[in-house]
Design a protein around this motif. Structure first.
Motif, PDB file in Angstrom:
ATOM      1  N   ARG A   2      91.390  71.467  28.094  1.00 20.26           N
ATOM      2  CA  ARG A   2      90.669  70.681  27.111  1.00 20.26           C
ATOM      3  C   ARG A   2      91.541  69.569  26.552  1.00 20.26           C
ATOM      4  NH1 ARG A   2      90.433  75.019  22.214  1.00 20.26           N
ATOM      5  NH2 ARG A   2      92.634  75.095  21.829  1.00 20.26           N
ATOM      6  N   LEU A   3      90.865  68.566  26.062  1.00 20.09           N
ATOM      7  CA  LEU A   3      91.561  67.477  25.394  1.00 20.09           C
ATOM      8  C   LEU A   3      91.536  67.740  23.907  1.00 20.09           C
ATOM      9  CD1 LEU A   3      90.035  64.476  27.320  1.00 20.09           C
ATOM     10  CD2 LEU A   3      92.254  65.531  27.683  1.00 20.09           C
ATOM     11  N   GLY A   4      92.596  67.399  23.232  1.00 12.51           N
ATOM     12  CA  GLY A   4      92.646  67.597  21.800  1.00 12.51           C
ATOM     13  C   GLY A   4      93.839  68.447  21.407  1.00 12.51           C
ATOM     14  N   ILE A   5      94.022  68.564  20.123  1.00 16.13           N
ATOM     15  CA  ILE A   5      95.137  69.328  19.573  1.00 16.13           C
ATOM     16  C   ILE A   5      94.641  70.716  19.201  1.00 16.13           C
ATOM     17  CG2 ILE A   5      96.819  69.442  17.710  1.00 16.13           C
ATOM     18  CD1 ILE A   5      96.585  66.345  17.570  1.00 16.13           C
ATOM     19  N   ASN A   6      95.269  71.736  19.769  1.00 15.01           N
ATOM     20  CA  ASN A   6      94.867  73.112  19.536  1.00 15.01           C
ATOM     21  C   ASN A   6      95.471  73.608  18.226  1.00 15.01           C
ATOM     22  OD1 ASN A   6      94.099  75.757  19.660  1.00 15.01           O
ATOM     23  ND2 ASN A   6      95.388  76.282  21.396  1.00 15.01           N
ATOM     24  N   LEU A   7      94.620  73.915  17.288  1.00 17.12           N
ATOM     25  CA  LEU A   7      95.046  74.475  16.005  1.00 17.12           C
ATOM     26  C   LEU A   7      94.550  75.912  15.855  1.00 17.12           C
ATOM     27  CD1 LEU A   7      94.262  71.339  13.810  1.00 17.12           C
ATOM     28  CD2 LEU A   7      96.464  72.027  14.746  1.00 17.12           C
ATOM     29  N   ARG A   8      94.287  76.571  16.968  1.00 20.31           N
ATOM     30  CA  ARG A   8      93.716  77.911  16.953  1.00 20.31           C
ATOM     31  C   ARG A   8      94.777  78.984  17.191  1.00 20.31           C
ATOM     32  NH1 ARG A   8      88.257  78.600  16.837  1.00 20.31           N
ATOM     33  NH2 ARG A   8      89.017  80.553  16.028  1.00 20.31           N
ATOM     34  N   PRO A  53      77.949  64.008  20.342  1.00 14.59           N
ATOM     35  CA  PRO A  53      78.543  63.139  21.365  1.00 14.59           C
ATOM     36  C   PRO A  53      80.034  63.336  21.583  1.00 14.59           C
ATOM     37  CG  PRO A  53      78.107  61.907  19.370  1.00 14.59           C
ATOM     38  CD  PRO A  53      77.505  63.272  19.181  1.00 14.59           C
ATOM     39  N   PHE A  54      80.745  63.918  20.630  1.00 21.77           N
ATOM     40  CA  PHE A  54      82.191  64.058  20.766  1.00 21.77           C
ATOM     41  C   PHE A  54      82.631  65.480  21.087  1.00 21.77           C
ATOM     42  CE2 PHE A  54      81.419  60.516  17.801  1.00 21.77           C
ATOM     43  CZ  PHE A  54      81.865  59.490  18.627  1.00 21.77           C
ATOM     44  N   GLY A  55      81.697  66.334  21.450  1.00 21.04           N
ATOM     45  CA  GLY A  55      82.050  67.708  21.794  1.00 21.04           C
ATOM     46  C   GLY A  55      82.741  68.414  20.644  1.00 21.04           C
ATOM     47  N   ARG A  56      83.878  69.036  20.925  1.00 26.18           N
ATOM     48  CA  ARG A  56      84.621  69.754  19.889  1.00 26.18           C
ATOM     49  C   ARG A  56      85.481  68.831  19.048  1.00 26.18           C
ATOM     50  NH1 ARG A  56      87.424  74.525  23.100  1.00 26.18           N
ATOM     51  NH2 ARG A  56      87.051  73.199  24.891  1.00 26.18           N
ATOM     52  N   GLY A  57      85.635  67.591  19.459  1.00 26.22           N
ATOM     53  CA  GLY A  57      86.431  66.648  18.689  1.00 26.22           C
ATOM     54  C   GLY A  57      87.910  66.738  19.034  1.00 26.22           C
ATOM     55  N   PRO A  58      88.728  65.899  18.425  1.00 27.40           N
ATOM     56  CA  PRO A  58      90.154  65.857  18.768  1.00 27.40           C
ATOM     57  C   PRO A  58      90.976  66.988  18.166  1.00 27.40           C
ATOM     58  CG  PRO A  58      89.663  64.242  17.088  1.00 27.40           C
ATOM     59  CD  PRO A  58      88.351  64.853  17.490  1.00 27.40           C
ATOM     60  N   LEU A  59      90.491  67.606  17.117  1.00 25.83           N
ATOM     61  CA  LEU A  59      91.215  68.698  16.471  1.00 25.83           C
ATOM     62  C   LEU A  59      90.420  69.983  16.631  1.00 25.83           C
ATOM     63  CD1 LEU A  59      92.247  66.852  13.206  1.00 25.83           C
ATOM     64  CD2 LEU A  59      93.669  67.281  15.212  1.00 25.83           C
ATOM     65  N   HIS A  60      91.031  70.960  17.291  1.00 22.36           N
ATOM     66  CA  HIS A  60      90.339  72.209  17.592  1.00 22.36           C
ATOM     67  C   HIS A  60      90.706  73.262  16.559  1.00 22.36           C
ATOM     68  CE1 HIS A  60      89.063  70.679  21.508  1.00 22.36           C
ATOM     69  NE2 HIS A  60      90.217  70.047  21.479  1.00 22.36           N
ATOM     70  N   ALA A  61      89.872  73.366  15.531  1.00 22.60           N
ATOM     71  CA  ALA A  61      90.056  74.351  14.466  1.00 22.60           C
ATOM     72  C   ALA A  61      88.700  74.632  13.835  1.00 22.60           C
ATOM     73  CB  ALA A  61      91.028  73.845  13.412  1.00 22.60           C
ATOM     74  N   ARG A  62      88.536  75.834  13.357  1.00 23.13           N
ATOM     75  CA  ARG A  62      87.255  76.276  12.798  1.00 23.13           C
ATOM     76  C   ARG A  62      86.774  75.358  11.668  1.00 23.13           C
ATOM     77  NH1 ARG A  62      88.149  81.801  11.497  1.00 23.13           N
ATOM     78  NH2 ARG A  62      87.905  82.155  13.703  1.00 23.13           N
ATOM     79  N   ILE A  63      87.658  74.919  10.803  1.00 22.92           N
ATOM     80  CA  ILE A  63      87.248  74.077   9.670  1.00 22.92           C
ATOM     81  C   ILE A  63      86.657  72.751  10.153  1.00 22.92           C
ATOM     82  CG2 ILE A  63      89.562  73.115   9.313  1.00 22.92           C
ATOM     83  CD1 ILE A  63      86.989  73.874   6.555  1.00 22.92           C
ATOM     84  N   PHE A  64      87.236  72.166  11.195  1.00 22.26           N
ATOM     85  CA  PHE A  64      86.705  70.910  11.725  1.00 22.26           C
ATOM     86  C   PHE A  64      85.364  71.130  12.413  1.00 22.26           C
ATOM     87  CE2 PHE A  64      91.330  70.129  11.613  1.00 22.26           C
ATOM     88  CZ  PHE A  64      91.315  69.116  10.668  1.00 22.26           C
ATOM     89  N   TYR A  65      85.198  72.283  13.065  1.00 19.77           N
ATOM     90  CA  TYR A  65      83.905  72.596  13.687  1.00 19.77           C
ATOM     91  C   TYR A  65      82.831  72.732  12.615  1.00 19.77           C
ATOM     92  CZ  TYR A  65      86.812  73.894  17.709  1.00 19.77           C
ATOM     93  OH  TYR A  65      87.713  73.902  18.732  1.00 19.77           O
ATOM     94  N   ARG A  66      83.185  73.349  11.510  1.00 18.02           N
ATOM     95  CA  ARG A  66      82.211  73.525  10.430  1.00 18.02           C
ATOM     96  C   ARG A  66      81.813  72.172   9.825  1.00 18.02           C
ATOM     97  NH1 ARG A  66      80.925  78.338   8.803  1.00 18.02           N
ATOM     98  NH2 ARG A  66      80.566  77.766   6.642  1.00 18.02           N
ATOM     99  N   VAL A  67      82.769  71.285   9.652  1.00 13.56           N
ATOM    100  CA  VAL A  67      82.470  69.952   9.103  1.00 13.56           C
ATOM    101  C   VAL A  67      81.567  69.185  10.064  1.00 13.56           C
ATOM    102  CG1 VAL A  67      83.494  67.715   8.508  1.00 13.56           C
ATOM    103  CG2 VAL A  67      84.543  69.823   7.676  1.00 13.56           C
ATOM    104  N   MET A  68      81.919  69.201  11.364  1.00 16.07           N
ATOM    105  CA  MET A  68      81.092  68.478  12.336  1.00 16.07           C
ATOM    106  C   MET A  68      79.710  69.120  12.463  1.00 16.07           C
ATOM    107  SD  MET A  68      83.866  67.358  15.215  1.00 16.07           S
ATOM    108  CE  MET A  68      82.629  66.684  16.289  1.00 16.07           C
ATOM    109  N   GLY A  69      79.651  70.451  12.421  1.00 10.13           N
ATOM    110  CA  GLY A  69      78.361  71.133  12.473  1.00 10.13           C
ATOM    111  C   GLY A  69      77.481  70.771  11.299  1.00 10.13           C
ATOM    112  N   LEU A  70      78.089  70.657  10.140  1.00 15.51           N
ATOM    113  CA  LEU A  70      77.356  70.266   8.940  1.00 15.51           C
ATOM    114  C   LEU A  70      76.859  68.824   9.055  1.00 15.51           C
ATOM    115  CD1 LEU A  70      76.487  71.095   6.082  1.00 15.51           C
ATOM    116  CD2 LEU A  70      78.688  70.278   5.275  1.00 15.51           C
TER     117      LEU A  70
END
Length: 114
Positions: A2-8, A53-70
Motif C-alpha cells: 500500500r501507499l501511505g504512512i502506516n500508523l497501525r 476517491p482517495f481510498g484510505r488516504g496517505p495516513l493509515h490510522a483509525r482516527i483518520f479513517y473515522r474523519v474521512m468516513g464522517l
C-alpha cells in the motif's frame, strides 16, 4: 503493497491469534452493515469507489479513517456508509499486516535454509 504512512502499530502488537480473531469480528460486522448501510445513490457511489476517491488516504490510522468516513459517508452512528468505510479500512489494514508477517516469515525461512 500500500501507499501511505502506516500508523497501525496496534495491529503489529497483536498475536497471530488475536489478529485472526479481530479480522473475523470485522468481517462479521461488515457483512451485517454492508446490507443496509447508506441509501440508493449513495450506496451505489460507495460500491463503485466514486464516493471515496482517495481510498484510505496517505495516513493509515483509525482516527483518520473515522474523519474521512464522517466527511464522505455521514455520521458514524453504526449504520452509515461512513461506518462501512471505517470497517473496510480496518479489514484492509489487517490484511496488509498479515501479508507483512507472511513476507517476514518467508524471508526468515530463506535465511535459515541458506
Amino acid at each position: 503493497m500500500r501507499l501511505g504512512i502506516n500508523l497501525r502499530g496496534d495491529l503489529a502488537k497483536l498475536s497471530n491469534e488475536e489478529l485472526a480473531s479481530y479480522l473475523e469480528k470485522c468481517i462479521a460486522d461488515r457483512e451485517g452493515l454492508g446490507s443496509h448501510a447508506g441509501y440508493g445513490a449513495n450506496r451505489w457511489l460507495y460500491k463503485t469507489g466514486a464516493a471515496m476517491p482517495f481510498g484510505r488516504g496517505p495516513l493509515h490510522a483509525r482516527i483518520f479513517y473515522r474523519v474521512m468516513g464522517l466527511m464522505y459517508g455521514g455520521p458514524l452512528n453504526g449504520r452509515s456508509l461512513g461506518d462501512l468505510y471505517v470497517l473496510d479500512c480496518e479489514i484492509k489494514d489487517i490484511m496488509d499486516e498479515l501479508k507483512r508477517r507472511a513476507r517476514a516469515t518467508r524471508r526468515h525461512r530463506l535465511r535459515r535454509s541458506s
